[in-house]
Write a protein that holds these residues in place. Structure first.
Motif, short mmCIF file in Angstrom:
data_model
loop_
_atom_site.label_atom_id
_atom_site.label_comp_id
_atom_site.label_asym_id
_atom_site.label_seq_id
_atom_site.Cartn_x
_atom_site.Cartn_y
_atom_site.Cartn_z
N ASN A 1 0.85 -1.18 0.00
CA ASN A 1 0.00 0.00 0.00
C ASN A 1 0.89 1.24 0.00
N LEU B 1 1.19 5.66 -0.13
CA LEU B 1 0.66 7.02 -0.01
C LEU B 1 1.41 7.90 -1.00
N HIS C 1 -1.49 -0.88 -4.07
CA HIS C 1 -2.70 -0.12 -3.83
C HIS C 1 -2.34 1.28 -3.33
N VAL D 1 -3.29 4.36 -1.22
CA VAL D 1 -4.21 4.61 -0.11
C VAL D 1 -4.78 6.02 -0.13
N LEU E 1 -6.68 8.04 4.63
CA LEU E 1 -5.97 6.82 4.26
C LEU E 1 -6.93 5.65 4.19
N SER E 2 -6.92 4.95 3.07
CA SER E 2 -7.81 3.80 2.86
C SER E 2 -6.97 2.61 2.43
N LEU E 3 -6.57 1.78 3.39
CA LEU E 3 -5.73 0.62 3.10
C LEU E 3 -6.56 -0.52 2.54
N SER E 4 -5.92 -1.34 1.72
CA SER E 4 -6.58 -2.55 1.23
C SER E 4 -6.65 -3.57 2.35
N ALA F 1 -3.37 -5.56 2.97
CA ALA F 1 -2.15 -4.73 3.03
C ALA F 1 -1.02 -5.46 3.75
N LEU G 1 2.46 -0.35 4.54
CA LEU G 1 2.14 0.98 4.02
C LEU G 1 3.44 1.73 3.81
#
Length: 359
Positions: A95, A97, A117, A119, A136-139, A142, A145
């Protein structure tokens, strides 16, 4: 001999005291009749250099005992690939940013080596502010990050450490040792040396030991963190002279009072330059106040046709490498640990004089 003030983003200025000591030890290190760069990396003398450098870095950053400190090669860019190779061996997705160019490069490599992904991203505000924790939208799968603490090119710095359940991986290439951090909050920290540590050729990786068994089977030995940890960062012949010079910088930083002391100086330097920009009608900085970088300060002139004159006159005044990155234009002053406060004072005085003459 004249030493100018070098505001380059990297390879960056080094402490004069370190360069002078390296000069004095160049031909005869510790009375041994040879240079460090001629010395076997397996010799007792160089192993002592390496161990002292690691011990001082651990002390400066208060690295917990359950972390390994690696001195690798290939720069931070190589770590963009090392991260997914070393952390996706048990499945999951990386993940990321996105706060700027270096974040994007890490994400691109993550996608190249597996699923990745995003985030959250600063793209919507033109990379002038970092997404907040709530964005923040983690899978669900994950594995880690990844984020960049300080975007060297754009001058955007994170104002918080993300709070997540998954291991946190941070690129600290342009901010390491400039301010205090709690290493225990991170699974992995990595940083290219050529900004706040030493000359190009070394990348520092600080990795929590429980993450050393997560590598994918196909990970080459030279990219494998555990292989480096198991071999004292000497899986092959390391960049010995860069390692030695980095060790001298760590000793110099301890002599300045450590990271706490240098952070106070850095904040004072940055405040002087930002105040000069903000109090001017001639210069501007686009970054949100909360995310202004402590170490890389971009600014633009109100009249871009004056850029060439600004750069030519600043260089003539002994203020070097102020041209901004080609992707963002304008100017950029990098205020790493080794930039003396006098250099910032000289830059501010020059900017004010330039504004009086051309504004």
């Amino acid at each position: 001999m004249t030493r100018h003030f070098n505001f380059c983003s990297g390879p960056a200025t080094l402490p004069t005291a370190v360069l002078e000591r390296a000069r004095d030890e160049m031909l005869d290190f510790e009375g041994r009749g040879l240079s460090v760069m001629e010395m076997s990396h397996r010799s007792e003398a160089f192993i002592a250099v390496a161990e002292r450098a690691e011990a001082n870095l651990r002390e400066l950053m208060q690295v917990p005992d359950n972390y390994s400190v690696l001195f690798m090669q290939g720069g931070a860019t190589q770590q963009f690939g090392c991260v997914p190779l070393n952390l996706l061996g048990k499945g999951g997705r990386g993940n990321y940013l996105d706060t700027g160019i270096w974040s994007q490069k890490a994400l691109k490599e993550g996608r190249h080596l597996g699923e990745a992904h995003m985030v959250a991203s600063s793209e919507g505000n033109g990379y002038t502010a970092a997404p907040g924790q709530e964005a923040l939208s983690l899978s669900e799968d994950a594995a880690y990050l990844h984020y960049c603490d300080n975007e060297t090119i754009g001058g955007l710095q994170m104002d918080y450490v993300p709070q997540v359940e998954t291991p946190l991986v941070c690129d600290m290439s342009s901010s390491i040792l400039s301010r205090t951090v709690d290493v225990s909050k991170f699974g992995v920290i990595y940083a290219g040396a050529q900004k706040n540590i030493g000359p190009a050729g070394i990348v520092i990786v600080i990795v929590r030991n429980d993450l050393l068994d997560q590598a994918r089977r196909e990970t080459p030995s030279m990219l494998n963190w555990k292989a480096f940890a198991d071999n004292g960062s000497m899986l092959n012949t390391p960049a010995t002279y860069a390692w030695y010079l980095s060790g001298l910088v760590f000793e110099w930083l301890k002599e300045q009072g450590g990271v706490d002391a240098i952070e106070k100086i850095n904040r004072r330097k940055a405040q002087k330059l930002y105040e000069a920009i903000d109090n001017s009608g001639f210069y501007s900085n686009p970054i949100a106040a909360a995310n202004r970088s402590l170490t890389n300060v971009p600014f633009v002139l109100g009249d871009e046709t004056l850029n060439k004159a600004f750069l030519a006159e600043s260089e003539a005044a002994g203020l070097l490498t102020l041209k901004g990155h080609r992707s963002v234009g304008g100017m950029r002053a990098s205020l790493y640990n080794a930039m003396p406060e006098e250099g910032v004072d000289r830059l501010v005085a020059f900017m004010q004089d330039f504004e009086r003459r051309y504004g």
